[in-house]
Design a protein around this motif. Structure first.
Motif, short mmCIF file in Angstrom:
data_model
loop_
_atom_site.label_atom_id
_atom_site.label_comp_id
_atom_site.label_asym_id
_atom_site.label_seq_id
_atom_site.Cartn_x
_atom_site.Cartn_y
_atom_site.Cartn_z
N GLU A 1 -30.05 10.81 -13.00
CA GLU A 1 -31.49 10.71 -12.75
C GLU A 1 -32.24 10.29 -14.01
OE1 GLU A 1 -35.01 10.55 -10.75
OE2 GLU A 1 -32.98 10.68 -9.95
N ALA A 2 -31.84 10.80 -15.15
CA ALA A 2 -32.49 10.43 -16.40
C ALA A 2 -32.33 8.93 -16.68
CB ALA A 2 -31.91 11.24 -17.56
N HIS A 3 -31.16 8.38 -16.41
CA HIS A 3 -30.94 6.95 -16.62
C HIS A 3 -31.74 6.12 -15.61
CE1 HIS A 3 -27.59 8.03 -19.28
NE2 HIS A 3 -27.63 6.80 -19.70
N LEU A 4 -31.86 6.59 -14.39
CA LEU A 4 -32.64 5.87 -13.39
C LEU A 4 -34.12 5.86 -13.75
CD1 LEU A 4 -30.85 7.16 -10.17
CD2 LEU A 4 -30.89 4.79 -10.99
N VAL A 5 -34.62 6.95 -14.25
CA VAL A 5 -36.02 7.01 -14.66
C VAL A 5 -36.27 6.09 -15.85
CG1 VAL A 5 -37.78 8.51 -15.68
CG2 VAL A 5 -36.43 9.32 -13.74
N ALA A 6 -35.33 6.06 -16.79
CA ALA A 6 -35.49 5.26 -18.00
C ALA A 6 -35.42 3.76 -17.72
CB ALA A 6 -34.42 5.65 -19.02
N ALA A 7 -34.62 3.36 -16.74
CA ALA A 7 -34.45 1.94 -16.43
C ALA A 7 -34.28 1.80 -14.93
CB ALA A 7 -33.26 1.36 -17.18
N GLU A 8 -35.40 1.70 -14.22
CA GLU A 8 -35.36 1.63 -12.77
C GLU A 8 -34.66 0.33 -12.33
OE1 GLU A 8 -36.25 3.71 -10.42
OE2 GLU A 8 -37.39 5.23 -11.52
N PRO A 9 -33.53 0.43 -11.63
CA PRO A 9 -32.83 -0.78 -11.20
C PRO A 9 -33.52 -1.43 -10.01
CG PRO A 9 -31.71 1.15 -10.35
CD PRO A 9 -32.83 1.67 -11.23
N ALA A 10 -33.24 -2.71 -9.80
CA ALA A 10 -33.72 -3.38 -8.60
C ALA A 10 -32.95 -2.91 -7.38
CB ALA A 10 -33.59 -4.89 -8.76
N LEU A 11 -31.69 -2.48 -7.61
CA LEU A 11 -30.84 -2.02 -6.51
C LEU A 11 -29.78 -1.07 -7.03
CD1 LEU A 11 -30.11 -2.49 -3.44
CD2 LEU A 11 -28.40 -4.13 -4.27
N ILE A 12 -29.56 0.02 -6.29
CA ILE A 12 -28.43 0.90 -6.53
C ILE A 12 -27.37 0.55 -5.50
CG2 ILE A 12 -27.60 3.27 -6.62
CD1 ILE A 12 -30.52 4.14 -7.13
N LEU A 13 -26.15 0.34 -5.95
CA LEU A 13 -25.02 0.13 -5.04
C LEU A 13 -24.20 1.41 -5.00
CD1 LEU A 13 -23.08 -1.54 -3.27
CD2 LEU A 13 -21.97 -2.30 -5.39
N SER A 14 -24.23 2.10 -3.88
CA SER A 14 -23.41 3.30 -3.68
C SER A 14 -22.08 2.84 -3.11
CB SER A 14 -24.10 4.26 -2.71
OG SER A 14 -23.28 5.36 -2.41
N LEU A 15 -20.99 3.01 -3.88
CA LEU A 15 -19.71 2.39 -3.55
C LEU A 15 -18.66 3.45 -3.23
CD1 LEU A 15 -18.46 -0.44 -3.38
CD2 LEU A 15 -17.80 -0.21 -5.78
N HIS A 16 -18.09 3.33 -2.02
CA HIS A 16 -17.05 4.23 -1.55
C HIS A 16 -15.97 3.42 -0.83
CE1 HIS A 16 -19.23 8.11 -2.17
NE2 HIS A 16 -20.29 7.33 -2.04
N SER A 17 -14.87 4.09 -0.46
CA SER A 17 -13.85 3.45 0.37
C SER A 17 -13.40 4.42 1.45
CB SER A 17 -12.65 2.99 -0.47
OG SER A 17 -11.93 4.08 -1.01
N PHE A 18 -12.84 3.86 2.55
CA PHE A 18 -12.38 4.69 3.65
C PHE A 18 -10.97 4.31 4.06
CE2 PHE A 18 -14.47 1.10 5.73
CZ PHE A 18 -13.66 0.81 6.83
N THR A 19 -10.29 5.23 4.71
CA THR A 19 -8.89 5.03 5.08
C THR A 19 -8.78 4.05 6.25
OG1 THR A 19 -9.00 6.94 6.56
CG2 THR A 19 -8.21 7.33 4.32
N PRO A 20 -7.71 3.24 6.29
CA PRO A 20 -7.52 2.28 7.39
C PRO A 20 -7.38 2.93 8.76
CG PRO A 20 -6.15 1.68 5.51
CD PRO A 20 -6.71 3.06 5.22
N ALA A 21 -6.96 4.19 8.79
CA ALA A 21 -6.84 4.92 10.05
C ALA A 21 -6.99 6.41 9.75
CB ALA A 21 -5.51 4.65 10.73
N LEU A 22 -7.42 7.16 10.75
CA LEU A 22 -7.49 8.60 10.60
C LEU A 22 -6.10 9.21 10.71
CD1 LEU A 22 -10.61 9.34 12.83
CD2 LEU A 22 -10.51 9.47 10.34
N ALA A 23 -5.87 10.28 9.96
CA ALA A 23 -4.57 10.93 9.98
C ALA A 23 -4.24 11.47 11.38
CB ALA A 23 -4.53 12.07 8.96
N THR A 24 -5.28 11.80 12.15
CA THR A 24 -5.09 12.38 13.47
C THR A 24 -5.04 11.33 14.58
OG1 THR A 24 -7.50 12.67 13.62
CG2 THR A 24 -6.19 14.54 12.82
N CYS A 25 -5.11 10.03 14.19
CA CYS A 25 -5.14 8.98 15.21
C CYS A 25 -4.43 7.75 14.67
CB CYS A 25 -6.59 8.64 15.57
SG CYS A 25 -6.77 7.31 16.77
N ASP A 26 -3.54 7.17 15.46
CA ASP A 26 -2.79 5.99 15.05
C ASP A 26 -3.60 4.71 15.17
OD1 ASP A 26 -0.55 7.50 14.47
OD2 ASP A 26 0.29 7.27 16.48
N LYS A 27 -4.71 4.75 15.89
CA LYS A 27 -5.52 3.55 16.11
C LYS A 27 -6.20 3.12 14.82
CE LYS A 27 -9.09 1.64 19.13
NZ LYS A 27 -10.05 1.91 20.23
#
Length: 246
Positions: free
Chosen positions: A126-152
């Protein structure tokens, strides 16, 4: 900059792009014993596979240095930064059916863990965001190709998540589709349910953000990470420009 809680690559700039990756590491610090098999640290319950490589490449390849990356420096099993303070998964005692005995803490131990990691991560961000407000924040995550409980298999190459603020999402979705990708709008899960970091640092302050979930097989190796780093840098610049011109 490297701390116990996070790594900062590059320098956040006003009008630039800041990548935030809450689950970029599987590191378990010295002094923390989770009481689990080491092999679990290479699974999705411990880390968003491929995300660090994409973020690192984006920051390193930024031609004018306008992309910086804020990366978690501990596993989500040590402390899940993308959770609210009252969420049971913040210091998970069970994850995907696996018990995490090292997270069964007394009140004093819990307070100390949160101070060292959760509060340090979010207060400094938060301190860095206040000091230098970006034009865009990219929230980056990844997800599994399939659920462990489902083969689909999950068909989406990438998901776009948001809560109330969908400004960047509406711009990004057609840009991603134009790349020939199968794009999930609030899929494989919804940002209205799981969006804690962006709720805290973006939506609460009106900061534009783009929540991205990339399917792990797309970024499991260096070639995939390079492809997605170029793609996301290009699309983020397009989204930021469109937002600024709106």
């Amino acid at each position: 900059m490297i701390t116990e809680a996070y790594r900062l690559l590059g320098t956040p700039r006003a009008g630039g792009i800041l990548i935030v990756a809450d689950h970029a590491s599987n590191r378990v610090p010295e002094g923390v014993d989770l009481g689990i098999a080491a092999e679990l640290l290479n699974r999705h319950i411990a880390i968003d596979i491929g995300v660090a490589g994409v973020a690192e490449r984006m920051a390193a390849d930024s031609a004018n240095g306008d992309i910086a990356a804020w990366l978690a420096n501990v596993s989500r099993l040590v402390c899940d930064f993308n959770r609210d303070l009252d969420a049971p998964g913040l210091l998970p005692e069970v994850s995907d059916g696996h018990e995490i005995p090292g997270n069964v803490l007394c009140a004093e131990g819990r307070t100390a863990r949160l101070a060292q990691y959760f509060h340090a991560y979010h207060d400094d961000l938060e301190a860095h965001l206040v000091a230098a407000e970006p034009a865009l924040i990219l929230s980056l995550h990844s997800f599994t190709p399939a659920l462990a409980t489902c083969d689909k298999p999950r068909p989406w190459h990438v998901g776009v998540l948001y809560n109330e603020d969908d400004r960047a999402a509406r711009i990004a979705i057609p840009l991603l589709e134009a790349e020939g990708l199968v794009v999930g709008d609030q899929l494989p899960y919804s940002g209205k349910v799981l969006n804690a970091t962006m709720n805290r640092h973006a939506e609460a302050h009106g900061r534009p953000y783009l929540g991205i979930e990339i399917r792990q097989d797309q970024i499991a190796d260096a070639d995939g990470q390079a492809l997605w780093a170029e793609r996301m840098a290009r699309i983020c610049h397009q989204v930021a420009a469109a937002l600024q011109g709106a």
